[in-house]
Design a protein around this motif. Sequence first.
Motif, PDB file in Angstrom:
ATOM      1  N   MET A 166       0.815  -1.197   0.000  1.00 54.63           N
ATOM      2  CA  MET A 166       0.000   0.000   0.000  1.00 54.63           C
ATOM      3  C   MET A 166       0.864   1.269   0.000  1.00 54.63           C
ATOM      4  N   GLY A 167       1.977   1.208   0.699  1.00 54.09           N
ATOM      5  CA  GLY A 167       2.883   2.357   0.739  1.00 54.09           C
ATOM      6  C   GLY A 167       3.469   2.648  -0.643  1.00 54.09           C
ATOM      7  N   ALA A 168       3.769   1.576  -1.403  1.00 49.89           N
ATOM      8  CA  ALA A 168       4.317   1.771  -2.746  1.00 49.89           C
ATOM      9  C   ALA A 168       3.289   2.439  -3.657  1.00 49.89           C
ATOM     10  N   LEU A 169       2.036   2.083  -3.481  1.00 44.52           N
ATOM     11  CA  LEU A 169       0.984   2.699  -4.280  1.00 44.52           C
ATOM     12  C   LEU A 169       0.877   4.188  -3.984  1.00 44.52           C
ATOM     13  N   ALA A 170       1.004   4.553  -2.713  1.00 45.17           N
ATOM     14  CA  ALA A 170       0.957   5.975  -2.341  1.00 45.17           C
ATOM     15  C   ALA A 170       2.110   6.735  -2.981  1.00 45.17           C
ATOM     16  N   TRP A 171       3.316   6.135  -2.983  1.00 45.77           N
ATOM     17  CA  TRP A 171       4.460   6.794  -3.589  1.00 45.77           C
ATOM     18  C   TRP A 171       4.313   6.915  -5.101  1.00 45.77           C
ATOM     19  N   LEU A 172       3.583   6.022  -5.715  1.00 41.14           N
ATOM     20  CA  LEU A 172       3.347   6.122  -7.158  1.00 41.14           C
ATOM     21  C   LEU A 172       2.272   7.153  -7.482  1.00 41.14           C
ATOM     22  N   LEU A 173       1.355   7.375  -6.564  1.00 38.25           N
ATOM     23  CA  LEU A 173       0.291   8.354  -6.807  1.00 38.25           C
ATOM     24  C   LEU A 173       0.780   9.793  -6.685  1.00 38.25           C
ATOM     25  N   ILE A 174       1.808  10.029  -5.888  1.00 37.02           N
ATOM     26  CA  ILE A 174       2.324  11.400  -5.715  1.00 37.02           C
ATOM     27  C   ILE A 174       2.796  11.976  -7.051  1.00 37.02           C
ATOM     28  N   PRO A 175       3.655  11.298  -7.810  1.00 35.86           N
ATOM     29  CA  PRO A 175       4.050  11.857  -9.110  1.00 35.86           C
ATOM     30  C   PRO A 175       2.887  11.954 -10.098  1.00 35.86           C
ATOM     31  N   LEU A 176       1.944  11.033  -9.984  1.00 36.23           N
ATOM     32  CA  LEU A 176       0.783  11.084 -10.868  1.00 36.23           C
ATOM     33  C   LEU A 176      -0.031  12.351 -10.609  1.00 36.23           C
ATOM     34  N   PHE A 177      -0.302  12.621  -9.342  1.00 36.35           N
ATOM     35  CA  PHE A 177      -1.029  13.853  -9.004  1.00 36.35           C
ATOM     36  C   PHE A 177      -0.235  15.097  -9.390  1.00 36.35           C
ATOM     37  N   ALA A 178       1.086  15.056  -9.218  1.00 38.48           N
ATOM     38  CA  ALA A 178       1.930  16.185  -9.604  1.00 38.48           C
ATOM     39  C   ALA A 178       1.874  16.411 -11.115  1.00 38.48           C
ATOM     40  N   ALA A 179       1.892  15.344 -11.887  1.00 35.11           N
ATOM     41  CA  ALA A 179       1.835  15.465 -13.344  1.00 35.11           C
ATOM     42  C   ALA A 179       0.484  16.015 -13.789  1.00 35.11           C
ATOM     43  N   VAL A 180      -0.578  15.534 -13.169  1.00 36.40           N
ATOM     44  CA  VAL A 180      -1.914  16.044 -13.513  1.00 36.40           C
ATOM     45  C   VAL A 180      -2.014  17.520 -13.142  1.00 36.40           C
ATOM     46  N   GLY A 181      -1.513  17.883 -11.965  1.00 39.71           N
ATOM     47  CA  GLY A 181      -1.529  19.288 -11.548  1.00 39.71           C
ATOM     48  C   GLY A 181      -0.706  20.162 -12.483  1.00 39.71           C
ATOM     49  N   ALA A 182       0.464  19.677 -12.895  1.00 35.63           N
ATOM     50  CA  ALA A 182       1.305  20.438 -13.821  1.00 35.63           C
ATOM     51  C   ALA A 182       0.623  20.603 -15.170  1.00 35.63           C
ATOM     52  N   ALA A 183      -0.047  19.571 -15.631  1.00 35.67           N
ATOM     53  CA  ALA A 183      -0.755  19.664 -16.910  1.00 35.67           C
ATOM     54  C   ALA A 183      -1.893  20.671 -16.830  1.00 35.67           C
ATOM     55  N   LEU A 184      -2.628  20.644 -15.724  1.00 33.33           N
ATOM     56  CA  LEU A 184      -3.723  21.611 -15.562  1.00 33.33           C
ATOM     57  C   LEU A 184      -3.191  23.031 -15.476  1.00 33.33           C
ATOM     58  N   TRP A 185      -2.108  23.234 -14.728  1.00 34.51           N
ATOM     59  CA  TRP A 185      -1.531  24.578 -14.618  1.00 34.51           C
ATOM     60  C   TRP A 185      -1.001  25.044 -15.970  1.00 34.51           C
ATOM     61  N   GLY A 186      -0.333  24.162 -16.702  1.00 37.19           N
ATOM     62  CA  GLY A 186       0.188  24.529 -18.016  1.00 37.19           C
ATOM     63  C   GLY A 186      -0.923  24.899 -18.978  1.00 37.19           C
ATOM     64  N   ARG A 187      -2.011  24.174 -18.898  1.00 37.62           N
ATOM     65  CA  ARG A 187      -3.161  24.478 -19.754  1.00 37.62           C
ATOM     66  C   ARG A 187      -3.747  25.846 -19.394  1.00 37.62           C
TER      67      ARG A 187
END
Length: 56
Positions: A1-22
């Motif tokens: 479960m901890g590994a899944l949380a660490w994988l979600l952090i970059p995913l959320f960061a990428a989505v946030g960066a894409a939204l900000w860039g847009r």
Amino acid sequence: MGALAWLLIPLFAAVGAALWGRWAARQRTAGDGEELAGYARFREAMEKANAGSDAL
């Protein structure tokens, strides 16, 4: 479960960066026309003020 949380952090960061860039690259509807018109009114007012002071 901890590994899944660490994988979600970059995913959320990428989505946030894409939204900000847009948002940052959005096409703004207001152009320079309104600002240029205001500057033209300012110049006209200054020319009128200078014309009045030259007569003194």
